[in-house]
Design a protein around this motif. Structure first.
Motif, PDB file in Angstrom:
ATOM      1  N   GLU A 269       0.826  -1.204   0.000  1.00 25.09           N
ATOM      2  CA  GLU A 269       0.000   0.000   0.000  1.00 25.09           C
ATOM      3  C   GLU A 269       0.862   1.256   0.000  1.00 25.09           C
ATOM      4  O   GLU A 269       0.537   2.255  -0.657  1.00 25.09           O
ATOM      5  CB  GLU A 269      -0.915  -0.002   1.231  1.00 25.09           C
ATOM      6  N   LEU A 270       1.991   1.206   0.732  1.00 26.59           N
ATOM      7  CA  LEU A 270       2.896   2.354   0.793  1.00 26.59           C
ATOM      8  C   LEU A 270       3.510   2.650  -0.573  1.00 26.59           C
ATOM      9  O   LEU A 270       3.706   3.814  -0.949  1.00 26.59           O
ATOM     10  CB  LEU A 270       4.003   2.084   1.819  1.00 26.59           C
ATOM     11  N   LEU A 271       3.789   1.592  -1.344  1.00 27.15           N
ATOM     12  CA  LEU A 271       4.401   1.744  -2.665  1.00 27.15           C
ATOM     13  C   LEU A 271       3.371   1.937  -3.770  1.00 27.15           C
ATOM     14  O   LEU A 271       3.732   2.013  -4.952  1.00 27.15           O
ATOM     15  CB  LEU A 271       5.269   0.517  -2.980  1.00 27.15           C
ATOM     16  N   GLY A 272       2.093   1.968  -3.407  1.00 31.64           N
ATOM     17  CA  GLY A 272       1.048   2.144  -4.413  1.00 31.64           C
ATOM     18  C   GLY A 272       0.749   0.891  -5.203  1.00 31.64           C
ATOM     19  O   GLY A 272       0.235   0.963  -6.327  1.00 31.64           O
ATOM     20  N   LEU A 273       1.065  -0.279  -4.646  1.00 27.11           N
ATOM     21  CA  LEU A 273       0.801  -1.552  -5.319  1.00 27.11           C
ATOM     22  C   LEU A 273      -0.525  -2.133  -4.819  1.00 27.11           C
ATOM     23  O   LEU A 273      -1.250  -1.490  -4.058  1.00 27.11           O
ATOM     24  CB  LEU A 273       1.949  -2.530  -5.052  1.00 27.11           C
ATOM     25  N   SER A 274      -0.828  -3.348  -5.244  1.00 26.71           N
ATOM     26  CA  SER A 274      -2.052  -4.015  -4.804  1.00 26.71           C
ATOM     27  C   SER A 274      -1.762  -4.843  -3.556  1.00 26.71           C
ATOM     28  O   SER A 274      -1.157  -5.912  -3.629  1.00 26.71           O
ATOM     29  CB  SER A 274      -2.598  -4.921  -5.918  1.00 26.71           C
ATOM     30  N   GLY A 275      -2.197  -4.334  -2.392  1.00 30.07           N
ATOM     31  CA  GLY A 275      -1.993  -5.068  -1.153  1.00 30.07           C
ATOM     32  C   GLY A 275      -2.723  -6.398  -1.135  1.00 30.07           C
ATOM     33  O   GLY A 275      -2.271  -7.359  -0.501  1.00 30.07           O
ATOM     34  N   ILE A 276      -3.855  -6.483  -1.852  1.00 33.13           N
ATOM     35  CA  ILE A 276      -4.620  -7.726  -1.889  1.00 33.13           C
ATOM     36  C   ILE A 276      -3.805  -8.835  -2.524  1.00 33.13           C
ATOM     37  O   ILE A 276      -3.684  -9.942  -1.978  1.00 33.13           O
ATOM     38  CB  ILE A 276      -5.947  -7.511  -2.659  1.00 33.13           C
ATOM     39  N   LEU A 277      -3.238  -8.568  -3.704  1.00 32.31           N
ATOM     40  CA  LEU A 277      -2.417  -9.591  -4.368  1.00 32.31           C
ATOM     41  C   LEU A 277      -1.183  -9.925  -3.543  1.00 32.31           C
ATOM     42  O   LEU A 277      -0.793 -11.096  -3.431  1.00 32.31           O
ATOM     43  CB  LEU A 277      -1.994  -9.097  -5.754  1.00 32.31           C
ATOM     44  N   THR A 278      -0.563  -8.912  -2.963  1.00 35.67           N
ATOM     45  CA  THR A 278       0.659  -9.133  -2.186  1.00 35.67           C
ATOM     46  C   THR A 278       0.409 -10.063  -1.008  1.00 35.67           C
ATOM     47  O   THR A 278       1.118 -11.058  -0.820  1.00 35.67           O
ATOM     48  CB  THR A 278       1.218  -7.792  -1.685  1.00 35.67           C
ATOM     49  N   VAL A 279      -0.589  -9.763  -0.201  1.00 37.26           N
ATOM     50  CA  VAL A 279      -0.819 -10.565   1.001  1.00 37.26           C
ATOM     51  C   VAL A 279      -1.383 -11.943   0.639  1.00 37.26           C
ATOM     52  O   VAL A 279      -1.172 -12.929   1.355  1.00 37.26           O
ATOM     53  CB  VAL A 279      -1.756  -9.809   1.977  1.00 37.26           C
ATOM     54  N   PHE A 280      -2.096 -12.056  -0.491  1.00 39.67           N
ATOM     55  CA  PHE A 280      -2.606 -13.354  -0.933  1.00 39.67           C
ATOM     56  C   PHE A 280      -1.456 -14.293  -1.284  1.00 39.67           C
ATOM     57  O   PHE A 280      -1.404 -15.448  -0.821  1.00 39.67           O
ATOM     58  CB  PHE A 280      -3.536 -13.175  -2.122  1.00 39.67           C
ATOM     59  N   PHE A 281      -0.517 -13.830  -2.108  1.00 42.48           N
ATOM     60  CA  PHE A 281       0.596 -14.693  -2.493  1.00 42.48           C
ATOM     61  C   PHE A 281       1.584 -14.869  -1.347  1.00 42.48           C
ATOM     62  O   PHE A 281       2.282 -15.880  -1.275  1.00 42.48           O
ATOM     63  CB  PHE A 281       1.289 -14.133  -3.743  1.00 42.48           C
ATOM     64  N   CYS A 282       1.632 -13.911  -0.430  1.00 35.94           N
ATOM     65  CA  CYS A 282       2.418 -14.105   0.781  1.00 35.94           C
ATOM     66  C   CYS A 282       1.850 -15.275   1.585  1.00 35.94           C
ATOM     67  O   CYS A 282       2.601 -16.108   2.118  1.00 35.94           O
ATOM     68  CB  CYS A 282       2.413 -12.833   1.623  1.00 35.94           C
ATOM     69  N   GLY A 283       0.522 -15.359   1.676  1.00 36.65           N
ATOM     70  CA  GLY A 283      -0.113 -16.471   2.369  1.00 36.65           C
ATOM     71  C   GLY A 283       0.177 -17.806   1.707  1.00 36.65           C
ATOM     72  O   GLY A 283       0.432 -18.821   2.383  1.00 36.65           O
ATOM     73  N   ILE A 284       0.160 -17.853   0.378  1.00 38.44           N
ATOM     74  CA  ILE A 284       0.453 -19.097  -0.343  1.00 38.44           C
ATOM     75  C   ILE A 284       1.883 -19.545  -0.072  1.00 38.44           C
ATOM     76  O   ILE A 284       2.149 -20.718   0.231  1.00 38.44           O
ATOM     77  CB  ILE A 284       0.225 -18.900  -1.863  1.00 38.44           C
ATOM     78  N   VAL A 285       2.838 -18.609  -0.179  1.00 38.54           N
ATOM     79  CA  VAL A 285       4.250 -18.961   0.031  1.00 38.54           C
ATOM     80  C   VAL A 285       4.494 -19.365   1.480  1.00 38.54           C
ATOM     81  O   VAL A 285       5.234 -20.323   1.754  1.00 38.54           O
ATOM     82  CB  VAL A 285       5.151 -17.771  -0.377  1.00 38.54           C
TER      83      VAL A 285
END
Length: 547
Positions: A269-285
């Motif tokens: 969110e700080l970098l203006g990216l999609s936090g939803i996609l980031t935290v989703f793939f973080c959960g998968i990894v």
């Protein structure tokens, strides 16, 4: 001097009264959450109701009571905030979705999920935006510019498939569940990315260059957000594997996993990216590497903590949506012209229906052309369920509508107020009407699908320890590994004839076993923790098949 003391005393009194009001509000909301959980449990076997509708109905009833007690001044105990939703409530839901997903099934259908979630959402966005431009002008609801119309397309492209997922079974219909689940997450991320991109660009002077910039920005956000989530997950796995937190404190392991996941969302969110996609793939990894590096007790704790946080936040959101639906301030504007409000809501519902059908059935046909096995193809009944699952609109749509048409949750503009009330109407109607019909529809189209029947009729796999159900339930590769003894394996000749000898999955597994797991851990590469039952019962050579 006396005036200063009086001022300090007055401000202190106001502060104390404000704190008291906040405590009362939070107390009431926690009580509502408890009541909703109890009522949801009592209605678990009901043919029509589900948890989302139960929470929404609880919010509506509470809103009516608050309206009566405050003599029509307010309908809710908390004021809606987009920051509250996107920063505190949404991350646990999306992270748990990635953490609990059956990874093998998800990545096996990854291209289909991406096509539905990204391309399909773009098609729906275009149809809803063009429809709004063509139809809304006849209603004369206020001054809406091109940015507002495009924002409406993004707002009403965001689906909420919770009702459908509560009925579908991962074991009975793995393909359908994977598609509905995966498309829902990618769809929300796509809608938010589109919405943010629309707000960044000058759309008044729209030309080919701006369109190309929008498309390029869209794919850039998708790629970088996914990469950031994967890096955060791998970093947490490496830290926990190297430092062996579990030797001294399992609390540190659990805390680090939770904080690293949330940190990835906030950095995005700080970098203006999609936090939803980031935290989703973080959960998968994290579920593939980090989860296997922690101690047995931490595995049980993390699995249930993440699921509990997700459940509470989902319930919180639906209760608040129910309360906010009765907000008097916004309905005052719509009450002057109820026909326009009803007409606008009907148009939006029609556009949602058309926009959803415009991509589900054509894209399903195209995806089926690439499938060789009949079991991998999406039949017509499954297409209808996928179409139906995406008709429900939820909290993401309301949050985006508030962001576009209000300031701090309030608006004095007639057109904006009508758009907010119309969004709430669409969300309420789709959640209640479509949600109530979800169970009967799925039972009609998939008579062998209901969860309670599948869980009662299927024989549970023989566990290796009493902790297996807690560690493996609904957790992708762990369940599949645990049930290997009860599955009849085809012969080598049959596998050779029906499947290619080398596949993307095959090469990924070789790369994962050779390079990734030795560095980041995972099944078969768990660091030794003295006294851990996992080390004694699951030697590396028996658990190397993960994805």
């Amino acid at each position: 001097m006396s005036l200063d003391l009086k001022g300090v005393a007055l401000s202190t009194k106001l502060l104390l009264s404000s704190d008291h009001a906040s405590v009362v509000s939070i107390t009431l909301f926690v009580a509502l959450l408890c009541a909703c959980i109890v009522i949801g449990h009592l209605l678990e076997e009901n043919r029509w109701m589900n948890e989302s509708i139960t929470a929404l109905a609880t919010g509506l009833i509470s809103g009516v009571v608050i309206l009566l007690t405050t003599k029509g001044r307010s309908s809710h105990v908390l004021v809606f905030s987009e920051d509250l939703f996107f920063i505190y409530l949404l991350p646990p839901i999306i992270f748990n979705a990635g953490f609990q997903v059956k990874k093998k099934q998800f990545f096996r259908n990854f291209m289909t999920i991406t096509v539905f979630g990204a391309v399909g959402t773009l098609i729906s966005f275009i149809i809803i935006s063009l429809g709004a431009i063509g139809l809304f002008g006849r209603l004369n609801i206020g001054s809406l510019d091109i940015g507002d119309f495009l924002a409406i397309g993004a707002i009403f492209s965001a689906t909420d498939s919770v009702c459908t997922l509560q009925v579908l079974s991962q074991d009975e219909t793995p393909l359908l569940y994977s598609l509905v689940f995966g498309e829902g997450v990618v769809n929300d991320a796509t809608s938010v990315v589109l919405f943010n991109a629309i707000q960044k660009f000058d759309l008044i002077h729209l030309d080919a260059v701006i369109v190309l910039q929008l498309v390029g920005n869209f794919f850039y956000l998708f790629a970088t957000s996914t990469f950031l989530g994967a890096v955060a997950g791998l970093l947490s796995a490496y830290i926990i594997k190297k430092l062996y937190f579990g030797r001294h404190s399992t609390d540190r392991e659990v805390s680090l996993m939770m904080l690293m996941a949330y940190l990835s969302y906030m950095i995005a969110e700080l970098l203006g990216l999609s936090g939803i996609l980031t935290v989703f793939f973080c959960g998968i990894v994290m579920s593939h590497y980090t989860w296997h590096n922690v101690t047995e007790s931490s595995r049980i704790t993390t699995k249930h903590v993440f699921a509990t946080l997700s459940f509470i936040t989902e319930t919180f959101i639906f209760i608040y949506v129910g309360m906010d639906a009765l907000d008097i301030e916004k309905w005052k504007f719509a009450s002057d012209s109820p026909a326009k409000s009803i007409g606008l809501s009907s148009m939006l519902l029609g556009l949602v229906l058309v926009g959803r059908a415009a991509f589900v059935f054509p894209l399903s046909f195209l995806c089926n052309l690439t499938k060789k096995s009949p079991s991998e193809k999406i039949n017509f009944r499954q297409q209808v369920i996928i179409w139906w699952a995406g008709l429900i609109r939820g909290a993401v749509s309301i949050a985006l509508a508030y962001n576009q048409f209000t300031r701090a949750g309030h608006t004095q503009l007639r057109g904006n107020a009508i758009m907010i009330t119309s969004t709430i109407t669409v969300v309420l109607f789709s959640t209640v009407v479509f949600g109530l019909l979800t169970k009967p529809l799925i039972r009609l189209l998939l008579p062998h699908c209901p969860k309670h029947l599948s869980s009662m009729s299927s024989d549970p796999p023989s566990p290796k320890s009493f902790l297996f159900p807690l560690l493996g339930n609904d957790h992708g590769s762990e369940v599949e590994a645990g049930g290997e003894s009860s599955i009849i394996r085809p012969t080598s000749l049959r596998m050779l004839l029906t499947k290619p000898a080398k596949s993307v999955h095959h090469y990924w597994r070789k790369f994962d076993d050779a390079f990734m797991r030795p560095v980041f851990g995972g099944r078969g590469f768990v660091p030794f923790v003295p006294g851990s039952p996992t080390e004694r019962e699951n030697p590396p050579e028996t658990t190397s098949n993960a994805w």
